[in-house]
Design an enzyme around this catalytic site. Structure first.
Site, PDB file in Angstrom:
ATOM      1  N   LYS A   1       0.837  -1.203   0.000  1.00  0.00           N
ATOM      2  CA  LYS A   1       0.000   0.000   0.000  1.00  0.00           C
ATOM      3  C   LYS A   1       0.876   1.258   0.000  1.00  0.00           C
ATOM      4  O   LYS A   1       0.693   2.164  -0.814  1.00  0.00           O
ATOM      5  CB  LYS A   1      -0.919   0.010   1.221  1.00  0.00           C
ATOM      6  CG  LYS A   1      -1.716  -1.270   1.467  1.00  0.00           C
ATOM      7  CD  LYS A   1      -2.837  -1.467   0.495  1.00  0.00           C
ATOM      8  CE  LYS A   1      -3.806  -2.559   0.934  1.00  0.00           C
ATOM      9  NZ  LYS A   1      -3.203  -3.901   1.118  1.00  0.00           N
TER      10      LYS A   1
ATOM     11  N   LYS B   1      -8.636   1.237   4.309  1.00  0.00           N
ATOM     12  CA  LYS B   1      -8.069  -0.107   4.245  1.00  0.00           C
ATOM     13  C   LYS B   1      -6.834  -0.223   5.123  1.00  0.00           C
ATOM     14  O   LYS B   1      -6.073   0.741   5.293  1.00  0.00           O
ATOM     15  CB  LYS B   1      -7.735  -0.502   2.804  1.00  0.00           C
ATOM     16  CG  LYS B   1      -6.861   0.468   2.031  1.00  0.00           C
ATOM     17  CD  LYS B   1      -6.780   0.031   0.562  1.00  0.00           C
ATOM     18  CE  LYS B   1      -6.046   1.043  -0.288  1.00  0.00           C
ATOM     19  NZ  LYS B   1      -6.004   0.637  -1.715  1.00  0.00           N
TER      20      LYS B   1
ATOM     21  N   ARG C   1      -5.313  -5.333 -12.842  1.00  0.00           N
ATOM     22  CA  ARG C   1      -4.013  -5.871 -12.439  1.00  0.00           C
ATOM     23  C   ARG C   1      -3.114  -5.903 -13.673  1.00  0.00           C
ATOM     24  O   ARG C   1      -3.414  -6.556 -14.671  1.00  0.00           O
ATOM     25  CB  ARG C   1      -4.173  -7.274 -11.855  1.00  0.00           C
ATOM     26  CG  ARG C   1      -2.875  -8.065 -11.690  1.00  0.00           C
ATOM     27  CD  ARG C   1      -1.854  -7.430 -10.757  1.00  0.00           C
ATOM     28  NE  ARG C   1      -2.386  -7.167  -9.424  1.00  0.00           N
ATOM     29  CZ  ARG C   1      -2.443  -8.062  -8.447  1.00  0.00           C
ATOM     30  NH1 ARG C   1      -2.013  -9.309  -8.678  1.00  0.00           N
ATOM     31  NH2 ARG C   1      -2.910  -7.743  -7.264  1.00  0.00           N
TER      32      ARG C   1
ATOM     33  N   ARG D   1     -10.558  -6.686 -12.870  1.00  0.00           N
ATOM     34  CA  ARG D   1     -11.324  -7.496 -11.930  1.00  0.00           C
ATOM     35  C   ARG D   1     -12.605  -6.739 -11.582  1.00  0.00           C
ATOM     36  O   ARG D   1     -12.567  -5.743 -10.859  1.00  0.00           O
ATOM     37  CB  ARG D   1     -10.463  -7.803 -10.704  1.00  0.00           C
ATOM     38  CG  ARG D   1      -9.225  -8.641 -11.080  1.00  0.00           C
ATOM     39  CD  ARG D   1      -8.162  -8.627 -10.028  1.00  0.00           C
ATOM     40  NE  ARG D   1      -7.588  -7.302  -9.857  1.00  0.00           N
ATOM     41  CZ  ARG D   1      -6.686  -6.988  -8.923  1.00  0.00           C
ATOM     42  NH1 ARG D   1      -6.259  -7.912  -8.089  1.00  0.00           N
ATOM     43  NH2 ARG D   1      -6.224  -5.761  -8.827  1.00  0.00           N
TER      44      ARG D   1
ATOM     45  N   ARG E   1     -15.330  -4.152  -4.041  1.00  0.00           N
ATOM     46  CA  ARG E   1     -13.996  -4.729  -4.222  1.00  0.00           C
ATOM     47  C   ARG E   1     -13.977  -5.605  -5.466  1.00  0.00           C
ATOM     48  O   ARG E   1     -14.844  -6.462  -5.640  1.00  0.00           O
ATOM     49  CB  ARG E   1     -13.608  -5.566  -3.003  1.00  0.00           C
ATOM     50  CG  ARG E   1     -13.582  -4.795  -1.698  1.00  0.00           C
ATOM     51  CD  ARG E   1     -13.469  -5.725  -0.511  1.00  0.00           C
ATOM     52  NE  ARG E   1     -14.613  -6.614  -0.421  1.00  0.00           N
ATOM     53  CZ  ARG E   1     -14.680  -7.656   0.413  1.00  0.00           C
ATOM     54  NH1 ARG E   1     -13.667  -7.929   1.200  1.00  0.00           N
ATOM     55  NH2 ARG E   1     -15.746  -8.427   0.438  1.00  0.00           N
TER      56      ARG E   1
ATOM     57  N   ASP F   1      -1.776  -2.380  -9.434  1.00  0.00           N
ATOM     58  CA  ASP F   1      -3.232  -2.271  -9.404  1.00  0.00           C
ATOM     59  C   ASP F   1      -3.647  -0.856  -9.782  1.00  0.00           C
ATOM     60  O   ASP F   1      -3.138   0.124  -9.204  1.00  0.00           O
ATOM     61  CB  ASP F   1      -3.778  -2.621  -8.021  1.00  0.00           C
ATOM     62  CG  ASP F   1      -3.667  -4.107  -7.704  1.00  0.00           C
ATOM     63  OD1 ASP F   1      -3.349  -4.888  -8.633  1.00  0.00           O
ATOM     64  OD2 ASP F   1      -3.899  -4.483  -6.550  1.00  0.00           O
TER      65      ASP F   1
ATOM     66  N   GLU G   1      -2.259   0.190  -5.642  1.00  0.00           N
ATOM     67  CA  GLU G   1      -1.299  -0.640  -4.924  1.00  0.00           C
ATOM     68  C   GLU G   1      -0.211  -1.107  -5.880  1.00  0.00           C
ATOM     69  O   GLU G   1      -0.424  -1.179  -7.089  1.00  0.00           O
ATOM     70  CB  GLU G   1      -1.972  -1.874  -4.298  1.00  0.00           C
ATOM     71  CG  GLU G   1      -2.996  -1.566  -3.236  1.00  0.00           C
ATOM     72  CD  GLU G   1      -3.558  -2.822  -2.590  1.00  0.00           C
ATOM     73  OE1 GLU G   1      -2.926  -3.902  -2.712  1.00  0.00           O
ATOM     74  OE2 GLU G   1      -4.627  -2.726  -1.965  1.00  0.00           O
TER      75      GLU G   1
ATOM     76  N   ASN H   1       1.950  -4.509  -5.889  1.00  0.00           N
ATOM     77  CA  ASN H   1       2.086  -5.809  -5.241  1.00  0.00           C
ATOM     78  C   ASN H   1       3.442  -6.419  -5.576  1.00  0.00           C
ATOM     79  O   ASN H   1       3.751  -6.649  -6.744  1.00  0.00           O
ATOM     80  CB  ASN H   1       0.962  -6.734  -5.705  1.00  0.00           C
ATOM     81  CG  ASN H   1      -0.404  -6.215  -5.279  1.00  0.00           C
ATOM     82  OD1 ASN H   1      -0.869  -6.511  -4.194  1.00  0.00           O
ATOM     83  ND2 ASN H   1      -1.038  -5.420  -6.138  1.00  0.00           N
TER      84      ASN H   1
END
Length: 327
Positions: A128, A163, A213, A228, A236, A276, A284, A286
């Site tokens: 994050k 979050k 993604r 997504r 989400r 993301d 984000e 990852n």
């Protein structure tokens, strides 16, 4: 010389091989003739400064209808520097034991092992917070444990997302609107009464078109993203939260975001990253165990894991030129 590749991952018997990105990497490595070695996170240990692991030789099969998709041999204690590559693919959360494992892997790295991703960068790049290094690519964002600041942020933006900094798969994400009667308890729960930092962001309506993604190999993006799409009534898009994965070509904005972060990824030894993106903004970055290889491969006829292995082979060749042989 046959490349020896070790993987540190969560229990292989519990994965879903048809959708598991780590399994895709193992298949690609085996197809290229690598020797595979399997380790759980607690198999890594240190003896008199020598990084070691309790390893098992591993074979894998691409057989969706066969529950016997892998074979493990007897455990053996071996120095980590007998391996050429170590993939660390343990899922978050990033706890103290994960931290200790990265320190041991860093010693192996100093002995010439190519660790993917770089251990120090795994410690540095909270998924994050790392995104905030590129604040020009993010929506309005606040990181704090202070309730008054969070309330002011909600009042300012009216519609927000809260979050935690250490969760994955969409866990514990709250959409909070101005006037929400649960605002106090949400803040108390997420911050543990002001003890833990959380992230607040302006809500992005573009989530309805998907939380994209984007996978990057040594800073180079795969040309397709997996959008997504959230379930109806859900905020989400994470696949773990029931989102539906729809592949799509990268937009010009996606490519610009990748170009913006790519030099930092390369400098930090972050070989395989999942970016993301919602709408025009990074949410984000990852770095621990990015997924979505299998979905993109299936929709576009790709072999993303093989592309990664090709790049790692090149890195080994570059490393061999700079260092004397280890074996």
């Amino acid at each position: 010389m046959t490349i020896k590749l070790g993987i540190i991952m969560d229990p292989i018997e519990q994965i879903k091989p048809y959708k598991d990105s780590s399994f895709a990497m193992l298949l690609a490595a085996q197809a290229r003739g690598y020797e595979l070695f399997y380790m759980n996170p607690n198999d890594v240990f240190l003896v008199q400064g020598q990084p070691m692991a309790r390893m098992q030789r591993l074979r894998v099969w691409e057989q969706a209808d066969d529950p016997n998709y892998f074979e493990l041999h007897d455990r053996q204690d071996r120095p980590l520097n007998e391996l050429d590559i170590v993939l660390i693919r343990q899922d978050p959360p990033f706890d103290q034991d994960y931290l200790y494992c990265t320190h041991i892997l860093e010693l192996a790295e100093q002995q010439g092992v190519l660790v993917v991703n770089k251990p120090q960068s795994l410690r540095d790049a909270n998924e994050k917070l790392f995104a905030t290094w590129f604040s020009d690519c993010m929506t309005d964002t606040l990181v704090t444990a202070q309730a008054d600041r969070l309330k002011t942020f909600v009042a300012q933006h009216q519609d927000t997302i809260f979050k935690p900094l250490d969760a994955m798969g969409g866990a514990s994400i709250f959409r909070v609107k101005h006037g929400d009667p649960n605002l106090n308890v949400i803040i108390e729960t997420l911050t543990d009464h002001g003890q833990h930092l959380i992230m607040a962001q302006r809500f992005l309506p573009d989530i309805a078109q998907g939380d994209k993604r984007i996978l990057l190999i040594d800073g180079e993006p795969v040309p397709f993203a997996l959008a997504r799409i959230p379930l109806a009534g859900e905020n989400r898009g994470n696949l773990a939260a029931g989102g539906r994965g729809v592949g799509q070509p990268l937009t010009e904005r996606d490519q610009a975001l990748c170009a913006r972060i790519a030099p930092t990824l390369r400098a930090k030894g972050l070989w395989f990253v999942g970016l993301d993106v919602i709408g025009d903004y990074i949410t984000e970055i990852n770095v621990t165990s990015p997924t979505c290889i299998r979905e993109l491969d299936a929709q576009f006829g790709l072999n993303i894991a093989d592309q990664l292995m090709q790049r790692l082979e090149q890195a080994l060749q570059e490393q061999a030129i700079q260092q004397p042989a280890r074996h």
